[in-house]
Write an enzyme that holds these catalytic residues in place. Structure first.
Site, PDB file in Angstrom:
ATOM      1  N   VAL A 260       0.918  -1.213  -0.119  1.00 41.58           N
ATOM      2  CA  VAL A 260      -0.092  -0.093  -0.005  1.00 41.58           C
ATOM      3  C   VAL A 260       0.917   1.369  -0.204  1.00 41.58           C
ATOM      4  CG1 VAL A 260      -1.759   1.257   1.286  1.00 41.58           C
ATOM      5  CG2 VAL A 260      -1.754  -1.177   1.141  1.00 41.58           C
ATOM      6  N   PRO A 261       0.906   1.774  -1.156  1.00 43.68           N
ATOM      7  CA  PRO A 261       2.236   2.833  -1.405  1.00 43.68           C
ATOM      8  C   PRO A 261       2.181   4.235  -0.630  1.00 43.68           C
ATOM      9  CG  PRO A 261       0.782   2.849  -3.345  1.00 43.68           C
ATOM     10  CD  PRO A 261       0.244   1.958  -2.319  1.00 43.68           C
ATOM     11  N   CYS A 262       2.221   4.029   0.706  1.00 45.86           N
ATOM     12  CA  CYS A 262       2.538   5.323   1.473  1.00 45.86           C
ATOM     13  C   CYS A 262       3.390   6.257   1.051  1.00 45.86           C
ATOM     14  CB  CYS A 262       2.544   5.068   2.818  1.00 45.86           C
ATOM     15  SG  CYS A 262       3.649   4.029   3.246  1.00 45.86           S
ATOM     16  N   HIS A 263       4.772   5.601   0.530  1.00 45.82           N
ATOM     17  CA  HIS A 263       5.967   6.237  -0.182  1.00 45.82           C
ATOM     18  C   HIS A 263       5.480   7.206  -1.037  1.00 45.82           C
ATOM     19  CE1 HIS A 263       5.692   2.619  -2.403  1.00 45.82           C
ATOM     20  NE2 HIS A 263       6.332   3.307  -3.452  1.00 45.82           N
ATOM     21  N   ARG A 264       4.359   7.199  -1.705  1.00 42.93           N
ATOM     22  CA  ARG A 264       4.164   7.950  -2.807  1.00 42.93           C
ATOM     23  C   ARG A 264       3.479   9.230  -2.387  1.00 42.93           C
ATOM     24  NH1 ARG A 264       1.435   3.190  -6.419  1.00 42.93           N
ATOM     25  NH2 ARG A 264       3.644   1.971  -6.680  1.00 42.93           N
TER      26      ARG A 264
END
Length: 168
Positions: free
Chosen positions: A135-139
């Site tokens: 779940v791409p929280c780094h984006r």
């Protein structure tokens, strides 16, 4: 997580990545977490039994390896989303809609979930995302595009965004 917690993971797997060791956890309903070992908001201690043959954990490790080798663009894993508040779950769902190679600000993420005034709360929910990378929280970036806050560390956030082509 206490042993009597019905939402507690039932199995775990440690795996390696180019950005350091990772811990994966699953319940009977799906992937419960993906953390870099020692990251902020990750499990400090756990008693979840290791199970390299657990189908969800095995598939998660396989998909993570393919992601780091640039052979996988989107994760397709069952997630156990029972943890977290309704608000956190709405933020985590919105994170999944940010396309690879793109970023979105905390404020824009707040607008996307119908809570434009909640940028700080959105930031807190992003920081508590239990499925790092999947779940791409780094984006998520600051409103000026700056790289801020990542539970796995800004070096990892930078590396992930470079891998995805969002940074050059």
């Amino acid at each position: 997580m206490p042993a009597h917690d019905p939402h507690a993971p039932t199995a775990s797997l440690r795996t390696t990545s180019p950005l350091g060791p990772m811990l994966l956890a699953a319940t009977e309903d799906g992937l419960a977490g993906v953390w870099f070992v020692g990251q902020r908001h990750g499990p400090l201690r756990h008693t979840w039994p290791e199970d390299a043959r657990h189908p969800v954990l095995h598939e998660a490790a396989s998909q993570l390896a393919a992601y780091f080798a640039s052979r996988l663009r989107d994760f397709d894993l069952p997630l156990d989303t029972r943890r977290g508040t309704d608000f956190q779950r709405s933020v985590w769902q919105a994170l999944r809609a940010i396309p690879r190679g793109q970023t979105l600000s905390y404020a824009a993420l707040g607008r996307a979930i119908g809570r434009p005034e909640a940028a700080r709360a959105v930031g807190a929910a992003v920081g508590r995302n239990p499925w790092s990378i999947v779940v791409p929280c780094h984006r998520v970036t600051g409103s000026d595009g700056s790289l801020t806050g990542y539970a796995g560390g800004l070096d990892r956030k930078t590396a992930l965004l470079r891998l995805e082509g969002a940074l050059h």
